[in-house]
Design an enzyme around this catalytic site. Structure first.
Site, short mmCIF file in Angstrom:
data_model
loop_
_atom_site.label_atom_id
_atom_site.label_comp_id
_atom_site.label_asym_id
_atom_site.label_seq_id
_atom_site.Cartn_x
_atom_site.Cartn_y
_atom_site.Cartn_z
N CYS A 13 -6.60 20.84 62.95
CA CYS A 13 -5.43 20.02 62.64
C CYS A 13 -4.22 20.39 63.48
O CYS A 13 -3.63 19.56 64.15
CB CYS A 13 -5.10 20.15 61.15
SG CYS A 13 -3.51 19.48 60.68
N CYS A 16 -0.40 23.38 60.57
CA CYS A 16 0.04 24.68 60.03
C CYS A 16 -0.28 25.75 61.06
O CYS A 16 -1.38 26.32 61.05
CB CYS A 16 -0.65 24.97 58.71
SG CYS A 16 -0.21 23.83 57.39
N CYS A 87 -4.66 18.19 51.56
CA CYS A 87 -4.00 19.16 52.45
C CYS A 87 -3.28 20.17 51.57
O CYS A 87 -2.67 19.80 50.55
CB CYS A 87 -3.02 18.42 53.36
SG CYS A 87 -1.94 19.51 54.30
N GLN A 211 15.10 15.72 52.69
CA GLN A 211 14.41 16.98 52.95
C GLN A 211 13.02 17.00 52.31
O GLN A 211 12.84 16.57 51.17
CB GLN A 211 15.24 18.15 52.44
CG GLN A 211 16.50 18.41 53.24
CD GLN A 211 16.25 19.16 54.55
OE1 GLN A 211 15.12 19.39 54.94
NE2 GLN A 211 17.32 19.52 55.24
N TYR A 240 27.00 15.16 60.84
CA TYR A 240 25.58 14.77 60.84
C TYR A 240 25.12 14.58 59.39
O TYR A 240 24.11 15.11 58.96
CB TYR A 240 24.70 15.84 61.50
CG TYR A 240 25.16 16.35 62.85
CD1 TYR A 240 24.83 15.67 64.02
CD2 TYR A 240 25.91 17.52 62.96
CE1 TYR A 240 25.23 16.16 65.26
CE2 TYR A 240 26.33 18.00 64.19
CZ TYR A 240 25.99 17.32 65.33
OH TYR A 240 26.40 17.80 66.56
N ASP A 309 24.88 20.01 60.01
CA ASP A 309 23.43 20.09 59.85
C ASP A 309 22.78 19.24 60.94
O ASP A 309 22.26 18.15 60.69
CB ASP A 309 23.05 19.59 58.45
CG ASP A 309 21.56 19.77 58.15
OD1 ASP A 309 20.86 20.40 58.97
OD2 ASP A 309 21.10 19.27 57.11
N CYS A 336 17.78 23.97 61.55
CA CYS A 336 16.31 23.93 61.42
C CYS A 336 15.65 24.48 62.68
O CYS A 336 14.43 24.37 62.84
CB CYS A 336 15.84 22.50 61.14
SG CYS A 336 16.33 21.31 62.39
#
Length: 378
Positions: A13, A16, A87, A211, A240, A309, A336
Protein backbone atom coordinates in the site's frame (compact mmCIF):
# COMPACT_ATOMS: atom_id res chain seq x y z
CA UNK A 1 2.29 1.41 24.00
CA UNK A 2 2.99 -1.33 21.51
CA UNK A 3 1.89 -1.73 17.93
CA UNK A 4 0.64 -5.31 18.16
CA UNK A 5 -1.71 -5.18 15.15
CA UNK A 6 0.00 -5.69 11.80
CA UNK A 7 -1.31 -4.88 8.35
CA UNK A 8 -0.80 -7.51 5.66
CA UNK A 9 -0.80 -4.86 2.91
CA UNK A 10 1.76 -2.59 4.61
CA UNK A 11 4.48 -3.06 1.96
CA UNK A 12 2.12 -2.97 -1.03
CA UNK A 13 0.00 0.00 0.00
CA UNK A 14 2.54 2.61 1.07
CA UNK A 15 -0.01 4.62 3.03
CA UNK A 16 1.53 3.83 6.43
CA UNK A 17 5.25 4.36 5.89
CA UNK A 18 6.41 3.44 9.42
CA UNK A 19 3.88 0.74 10.32
CA UNK A 20 6.80 -1.68 10.73
CA UNK A 21 7.76 0.14 13.96
CA UNK A 22 6.02 -0.36 17.29
CA UNK A 23 3.96 2.70 18.23
CA UNK A 24 6.48 3.69 20.92
CA UNK A 25 9.22 3.60 18.29
CA UNK A 26 7.06 5.63 15.89
CA UNK A 27 6.70 8.37 18.50
CA UNK A 28 10.44 8.22 19.17
CA UNK A 29 11.13 8.55 15.42
CA UNK A 30 8.84 11.60 15.12
CA UNK A 31 10.20 13.19 18.27
CA UNK A 32 13.77 12.92 16.96
CA UNK A 33 12.67 14.48 13.67
CA UNK A 34 11.13 17.50 15.41
CA UNK A 35 14.10 17.91 17.77
CA UNK A 36 16.52 17.75 14.82
CA UNK A 37 14.64 20.46 12.94
CA UNK A 38 13.25 22.63 15.73
CA UNK A 39 15.47 21.93 18.76
CA UNK A 40 17.85 24.77 17.87
CA UNK A 41 15.06 27.26 18.57
CA UNK A 42 13.80 25.97 21.94
CA UNK A 43 13.29 22.89 24.09
CA UNK A 44 10.80 20.51 22.44
CA UNK A 45 8.10 19.07 24.70
CA UNK A 46 7.44 15.32 24.59
CA UNK A 47 5.23 14.36 21.66
CA UNK A 48 1.56 13.68 22.47
CA UNK A 49 0.55 10.30 21.03
CA UNK A 50 -2.72 8.36 20.93
CA UNK A 51 -3.90 5.80 23.48
CA UNK A 52 -5.32 3.72 20.62
CA UNK A 53 -3.63 4.63 17.32
CA UNK A 54 -6.06 2.78 15.06
CA UNK A 55 -9.18 3.59 12.99
CA UNK A 56 -8.70 7.32 13.60
CA UNK A 57 -9.45 8.61 10.07
CA UNK A 58 -12.90 10.22 9.81
CA UNK A 59 -12.43 10.65 6.04
CA UNK A 60 -11.94 7.59 3.83
CA UNK A 61 -11.72 7.47 0.06
CA UNK A 62 -11.36 4.56 -2.33
CA UNK A 63 -10.70 4.35 -6.05
CA UNK A 64 -12.66 1.83 -8.10
CA UNK A 65 -11.35 -0.22 -10.98
CA UNK A 66 -10.77 -3.77 -12.24
CA UNK A 67 -7.96 -6.20 -11.50
CA UNK A 68 -6.15 -8.40 -14.03
CA UNK A 69 -8.98 -10.92 -13.85
CA UNK A 70 -11.51 -8.18 -14.67
CA UNK A 71 -13.00 -8.28 -11.16
CA UNK A 72 -14.26 -5.02 -9.65
CA UNK A 73 -11.93 -3.85 -6.91
CA UNK A 74 -11.73 -0.82 -4.64
CA UNK A 75 -8.89 0.47 -2.57
CA UNK A 76 -6.30 3.12 -1.94
CA UNK A 77 -4.34 4.96 -4.60
CA UNK A 78 -0.60 4.64 -4.25
CA UNK A 79 1.57 3.17 -7.01
CA UNK A 80 -1.50 1.19 -8.08
CA UNK A 81 -4.93 0.24 -6.84
CA UNK A 82 -5.02 -2.58 -4.31
CA UNK A 83 -8.19 -4.29 -3.10
CA UNK A 84 -8.77 -3.29 0.51
CA UNK A 85 -11.74 -4.42 2.60
CA UNK A 86 -10.53 -2.85 5.84
CA UNK A 87 -7.68 -0.57 6.87
CA UNK A 88 -6.19 -0.26 10.34
CA UNK A 89 -6.29 3.56 10.27
CA UNK A 90 -9.64 4.05 8.49
CA UNK A 91 -12.95 4.40 10.23
CA UNK A 92 -14.37 0.87 10.30
CA UNK A 93 -17.92 1.87 9.36
CA UNK A 94 -16.61 3.77 6.31
CA UNK A 95 -14.72 0.68 5.17
CA UNK A 96 -17.87 -1.44 5.59
CA UNK A 97 -19.88 0.98 3.42
CA UNK A 98 -17.23 0.94 0.67
CA UNK A 99 -17.32 -2.88 0.58
CA UNK A 100 -21.13 -2.74 0.32
CA UNK A 101 -20.92 -0.27 -2.59
CA UNK A 102 -18.45 -2.54 -4.36
CA UNK A 103 -20.93 -5.41 -4.11
CA UNK A 104 -23.85 -3.22 -5.17
CA UNK A 105 -22.24 -1.86 -8.33
CA UNK A 106 -21.64 -5.44 -9.42
CA UNK A 107 -25.26 -6.42 -8.82
CA UNK A 108 -26.49 -3.20 -10.52
CA UNK A 109 -24.13 -3.91 -13.46
CA UNK A 110 -22.39 -0.54 -13.08
CA UNK A 111 -18.96 -0.17 -14.64
CA UNK A 112 -16.03 1.17 -12.64
CA UNK A 113 -14.25 4.10 -14.25
CA UNK A 114 -11.22 3.46 -16.46
CA UNK A 115 -8.68 6.29 -16.06
CA UNK A 116 -6.90 5.34 -19.29
CA UNK A 117 -9.91 5.04 -21.59
CA UNK A 118 -11.87 7.68 -19.63
CA UNK A 119 -14.96 5.48 -19.72
CA UNK A 120 -17.15 3.90 -17.06
CA UNK A 121 -19.27 5.20 -14.21
CA UNK A 122 -18.01 4.94 -10.61
CA UNK A 123 -14.62 6.56 -10.13
CA UNK A 124 -14.21 7.06 -6.38
CA UNK A 125 -16.16 6.81 -3.15
CA UNK A 126 -15.49 9.38 -0.44
CA UNK A 127 -16.93 8.91 3.04
CA UNK A 128 -16.87 11.42 5.90
CA UNK A 129 -18.10 10.49 9.37
CA UNK A 130 -18.68 12.60 12.45
CA UNK A 131 -17.25 10.55 15.30
CA UNK A 132 -19.25 12.47 17.92
CA UNK A 133 -22.38 13.28 15.91
CA UNK A 134 -22.53 9.87 14.26
CA UNK A 135 -23.53 11.49 10.95
CA UNK A 136 -22.18 9.91 7.75
CA UNK A 137 -21.76 11.38 4.26
CA UNK A 138 -21.23 9.19 1.20
CA UNK A 139 -19.92 10.90 -1.95
CA UNK A 140 -20.14 8.87 -5.15
CA UNK A 141 -17.66 10.33 -7.63
CA UNK A 142 -18.78 9.42 -11.13
CA UNK A 143 -17.31 9.86 -14.59
CA UNK A 144 -20.69 10.82 -16.04
CA UNK A 145 -23.79 12.55 -14.72
CA UNK A 146 -26.39 10.02 -15.87
CA UNK A 147 -27.07 7.66 -12.95
CA UNK A 148 -29.15 4.69 -14.08
CA UNK A 149 -31.27 2.99 -11.40
CA UNK A 150 -30.31 5.87 -9.09
CA UNK A 151 -33.28 5.56 -6.74
CA UNK A 152 -33.00 1.78 -6.47
CA UNK A 153 -29.26 2.01 -5.78
CA UNK A 154 -29.76 4.60 -3.01
CA UNK A 155 -32.55 2.58 -1.42
CA UNK A 156 -30.38 -0.55 -1.48
CA UNK A 157 -27.43 1.29 0.11
CA UNK A 158 -29.58 2.95 2.80
CA UNK A 159 -31.29 -0.39 3.43
CA UNK A 160 -27.93 -1.97 4.26
CA UNK A 161 -26.59 1.08 6.11
CA UNK A 162 -29.44 3.13 7.63
CA UNK A 163 -26.86 5.12 9.61
CA UNK A 164 -25.94 7.05 6.41
CA UNK A 165 -27.36 10.57 6.72
CA UNK A 166 -26.59 11.99 3.27
CA UNK A 167 -25.49 10.81 -0.19
CA UNK A 168 -23.98 13.13 -2.81
CA UNK A 169 -23.06 12.46 -6.44
CA UNK A 170 -19.99 14.36 -7.60
CA UNK A 171 -19.20 14.41 -11.33
CA UNK A 172 -15.54 14.29 -12.30
CA UNK A 173 -14.98 13.59 -16.00
CA UNK A 174 -11.58 15.28 -16.24
CA UNK A 175 -8.20 13.64 -16.72
CA UNK A 176 -6.91 14.66 -13.29
CA UNK A 177 -5.44 13.36 -10.07
CA UNK A 178 -8.04 15.32 -8.09
CA UNK A 179 -10.74 13.14 -6.56
CA UNK A 180 -13.64 15.62 -6.68
CA UNK A 181 -14.97 17.42 -9.74
CA UNK A 182 -16.73 20.76 -9.98
CA UNK A 183 -20.39 19.66 -9.90
CA UNK A 184 -22.23 17.94 -7.05
CA UNK A 185 -25.83 16.69 -6.85
CA UNK A 186 -27.46 15.85 -3.51
CA UNK A 187 -29.17 12.46 -3.84
CA UNK A 188 -30.26 11.87 -0.24
CA UNK A 189 -30.34 14.01 2.90
CA UNK A 190 -29.01 17.55 3.20
CA UNK A 191 -25.69 17.18 1.36
CA UNK A 192 -23.69 18.02 4.50
CA UNK A 193 -22.98 16.51 7.90
CA UNK A 194 -22.35 18.18 11.24
CA UNK A 195 -19.67 17.35 13.79
CA UNK A 196 -18.63 18.67 17.20
CA UNK A 197 -15.12 19.87 18.07
CA UNK A 198 -13.98 21.64 21.25
CA UNK A 199 -17.61 22.28 22.21
CA UNK A 200 -18.60 23.82 18.85
CA UNK A 201 -20.58 22.41 15.93
CA UNK A 202 -19.20 22.48 12.38
CA UNK A 203 -20.82 21.81 9.03
CA UNK A 204 -18.81 19.56 6.72
CA UNK A 205 -19.53 19.62 2.98
CA UNK A 206 -18.00 17.26 0.38
CA UNK A 207 -15.20 19.72 -0.46
CA UNK A 208 -14.73 21.26 2.99
CA UNK A 209 -11.39 20.71 4.71
CA UNK A 210 -11.79 19.18 8.15
CA UNK A 211 -9.02 17.62 10.23
CA UNK A 212 -8.87 13.84 9.70
CA UNK A 213 -8.10 12.75 13.28
CA UNK A 214 -10.74 14.27 15.57
CA UNK A 215 -9.24 12.95 18.83
CA UNK A 216 -5.83 14.51 18.23
CA UNK A 217 -7.29 17.64 16.60
CA UNK A 218 -8.96 18.55 19.88
CA UNK A 219 -5.62 18.12 21.66
CA UNK A 220 -3.80 20.14 18.97
CA UNK A 221 -6.28 23.04 19.01
CA UNK A 222 -6.51 23.15 22.81
CA UNK A 223 -2.72 23.32 22.95
CA UNK A 224 -2.79 26.19 20.42
CA UNK A 225 -5.30 28.07 22.61
CA UNK A 226 -3.13 27.45 25.68
CA UNK A 227 -0.06 28.82 23.89
CA UNK A 228 -1.98 31.81 22.50
CA UNK A 229 -3.24 32.78 25.99
CA UNK A 230 -5.73 35.16 24.39
CA UNK A 231 -6.96 38.04 26.54
CA UNK A 232 -10.52 39.38 26.35
CA UNK A 233 -9.23 42.67 24.90
CA UNK A 234 -7.23 40.96 22.11
CA UNK A 235 -7.78 41.16 18.37
CA UNK A 236 -6.85 37.82 16.82
CA UNK A 237 -6.12 37.03 13.17
CA UNK A 238 -6.68 33.44 12.08
CA UNK A 239 -4.55 33.20 8.93
CA UNK A 240 -5.21 30.39 6.44
CA UNK A 241 -8.47 29.96 8.37
CA UNK A 242 -10.15 27.45 6.04
CA UNK A 243 -13.68 26.74 7.27
CA UNK A 244 -13.09 28.71 10.46
CA UNK A 245 -12.56 26.00 13.09
CA UNK A 246 -9.59 27.58 14.89
CA UNK A 247 -10.97 31.13 14.75
CA UNK A 248 -14.35 30.05 16.10
CA UNK A 249 -12.66 28.24 19.01
CA UNK A 250 -10.51 31.35 19.66
CA UNK A 251 -13.56 33.66 19.61
CA UNK A 252 -14.53 32.56 23.11
CA UNK A 253 -11.43 34.25 24.53
CA UNK A 254 -10.94 37.26 22.23
CA UNK A 255 -12.52 40.66 21.76
CA UNK A 256 -12.57 40.10 17.99
CA UNK A 257 -11.35 37.43 15.56
CA UNK A 258 -10.66 37.94 11.85
CA UNK A 259 -10.34 34.82 9.74
CA UNK A 260 -8.50 35.26 6.43
CA UNK A 261 -8.72 32.68 3.64
CA UNK A 262 -8.22 32.80 -0.14
CA UNK A 263 -10.60 29.92 -0.93
CA UNK A 264 -14.10 31.36 -1.55
CA UNK A 265 -15.88 28.06 -0.81
CA UNK A 266 -14.04 27.72 2.51
CA UNK A 267 -14.96 31.31 3.50
CA UNK A 268 -18.61 30.58 2.72
CA UNK A 269 -18.46 27.46 4.92
CA UNK A 270 -16.72 29.44 7.67
CA UNK A 271 -19.53 32.01 7.75
CA UNK A 272 -22.10 29.21 7.96
CA UNK A 273 -20.17 27.71 10.89
CA UNK A 274 -20.01 31.06 12.73
CA UNK A 275 -23.75 31.51 12.32
CA UNK A 276 -24.40 27.91 13.38
CA UNK A 277 -22.54 28.57 16.65
CA UNK A 278 -24.02 32.06 17.13
CA UNK A 279 -20.57 33.69 17.12
CA UNK A 280 -20.90 37.48 16.90
CA UNK A 281 -17.28 38.61 17.33
CA UNK A 282 -15.78 36.93 14.25
CA UNK A 283 -15.49 38.10 10.64
CA UNK A 284 -14.19 36.17 7.65
CA UNK A 285 -12.33 37.88 4.82
CA UNK A 286 -11.72 36.29 1.43
CA UNK A 287 -8.21 37.51 0.69
CA UNK A 288 -4.54 36.58 0.56
CA UNK A 289 -3.53 36.58 4.23
CA UNK A 290 -0.17 38.29 3.64
CA UNK A 291 -1.66 41.07 1.51
CA UNK A 292 -4.46 41.58 4.04
CA UNK A 293 -2.03 41.99 6.94
CA UNK A 294 0.10 44.47 4.99
CA UNK A 295 -3.02 46.49 4.17
CA UNK A 296 -4.26 46.72 7.75
CA UNK A 297 -0.76 47.54 9.02
CA UNK A 298 -0.54 50.40 6.53
CA UNK A 299 -3.91 51.63 7.78
CA UNK A 300 -2.43 51.78 11.29
CA UNK A 301 -4.45 48.83 12.55
CA UNK A 302 -2.93 46.00 14.54
CA UNK A 303 -3.54 42.52 15.90
CA UNK A 304 -2.47 41.16 19.25
CA UNK A 305 -2.25 37.49 18.28
CA UNK A 306 -1.84 35.82 14.89
CA UNK A 307 -2.65 32.12 14.61
CA UNK A 308 -1.35 30.58 11.40
CA UNK A 309 -2.05 27.11 10.06
CA UNK A 310 -0.48 26.98 6.57
CA UNK A 311 -0.46 23.99 4.19
CA UNK A 312 2.45 21.53 4.02
CA UNK A 313 4.46 23.94 1.85
CA UNK A 314 4.49 26.33 4.81
CA UNK A 315 4.14 30.07 4.52
CA UNK A 316 5.86 32.34 1.98
CA UNK A 317 8.26 35.21 2.46
CA UNK A 318 5.59 37.77 1.56
CA UNK A 319 3.33 36.55 4.35
CA UNK A 320 6.18 36.37 6.88
CA UNK A 321 7.29 39.93 6.06
CA UNK A 322 3.71 41.15 6.44
CA UNK A 323 3.50 39.34 9.78
CA UNK A 324 6.62 41.16 11.02
CA UNK A 325 5.21 44.46 9.73
CA UNK A 326 1.92 43.89 11.55
CA UNK A 327 3.96 43.12 14.68
CA UNK A 328 1.52 41.10 16.84
CA UNK A 329 2.46 40.41 20.44
CA UNK A 330 2.34 36.68 19.85
CA UNK A 331 2.38 34.22 16.93
CA UNK A 332 1.04 30.66 17.21
CA UNK A 333 2.19 28.52 14.29
CA UNK A 334 0.32 25.23 13.74
CA UNK A 335 2.42 23.15 11.39
CA UNK A 336 1.85 19.88 9.53
CA UNK A 337 5.43 19.87 8.22
CA UNK A 338 8.36 20.51 10.59
CA UNK A 339 10.75 21.10 7.66
CA UNK A 340 8.87 24.13 6.34
CA UNK A 341 8.00 25.21 9.87
CA UNK A 342 11.71 25.34 10.76
CA UNK A 343 12.39 27.46 7.66
CA UNK A 344 9.60 29.94 8.53
CA UNK A 345 10.47 30.08 12.22
CA UNK A 346 14.10 30.82 11.32
CA UNK A 347 12.95 33.93 9.42
CA UNK A 348 10.75 35.09 12.30
CA UNK A 349 13.51 34.44 14.84
CA UNK A 350 15.78 36.77 12.84
CA UNK A 351 13.08 39.44 12.82
CA UNK A 352 12.31 40.32 16.46
CA UNK A 353 10.52 37.09 17.46
CA UNK A 354 11.68 34.35 19.78
CA UNK A 355 10.36 30.79 20.10
CA UNK A 356 8.95 30.15 23.58
CA UNK A 357 7.23 26.76 23.26
CA UNK A 358 7.21 23.76 20.88
CA UNK A 359 4.70 20.93 21.19
CA UNK A 360 4.63 18.00 18.71
CA UNK A 361 1.34 16.09 18.32
CA UNK A 362 0.95 12.76 16.52
CA UNK A 363 -2.01 13.34 14.24
CA UNK A 364 -1.28 10.49 11.82
CA UNK A 365 -0.05 7.32 13.56
CA UNK A 366 1.79 4.80 11.34
CA UNK A 367 2.74 7.55 8.85
CA UNK A 368 5.82 9.78 8.74
CA UNK A 369 3.77 12.96 9.30
CA UNK A 370 3.93 14.91 12.54
CA UNK A 371 2.24 18.16 13.60
CA UNK A 372 3.65 20.87 15.83
CA UNK A 373 2.36 23.88 17.70
CA UNK A 374 5.00 26.59 18.03
CA UNK A 375 4.54 29.76 20.05
CA UNK A 376 6.66 32.84 19.34
CA UNK A 377 6.57 36.23 21.00
CA UNK A 378 8.54 39.44 20.72
Amino acid sequence: MDNTIKCKLYKKCGGCQIHNLTYDKQLEFKMKKVVRLMGKFHHVEDIIGMDSPYHYRNKVQAAFGRDRNNRIISGVYQSSTHPVDSCLIDDQKADEIIVTIRKLIKSFKMKPFDDVKMTGFLRHVLIKRGFLSGEIMVVLVTGEEEFKSKRSFINALIGRHPEITTIVQNINNKRTSLVLGGKSIVLYGSGVIKEQLCGYTFTISPKAFYQINPVQTEILYNKAMEFADIQNSDIVIDAYCGTGTIGIIASKFAKRVIGVELNKVAVKDARVNAKLNDIKNIDFVCADAGRYMVDIAEEGLTADVVIMDPPRAGSDIKFLKSLVKLSPRKVVYISCNPETCARDVLFLSKNKYKVRKIQPVDMFPHTEHVECVVMLSK
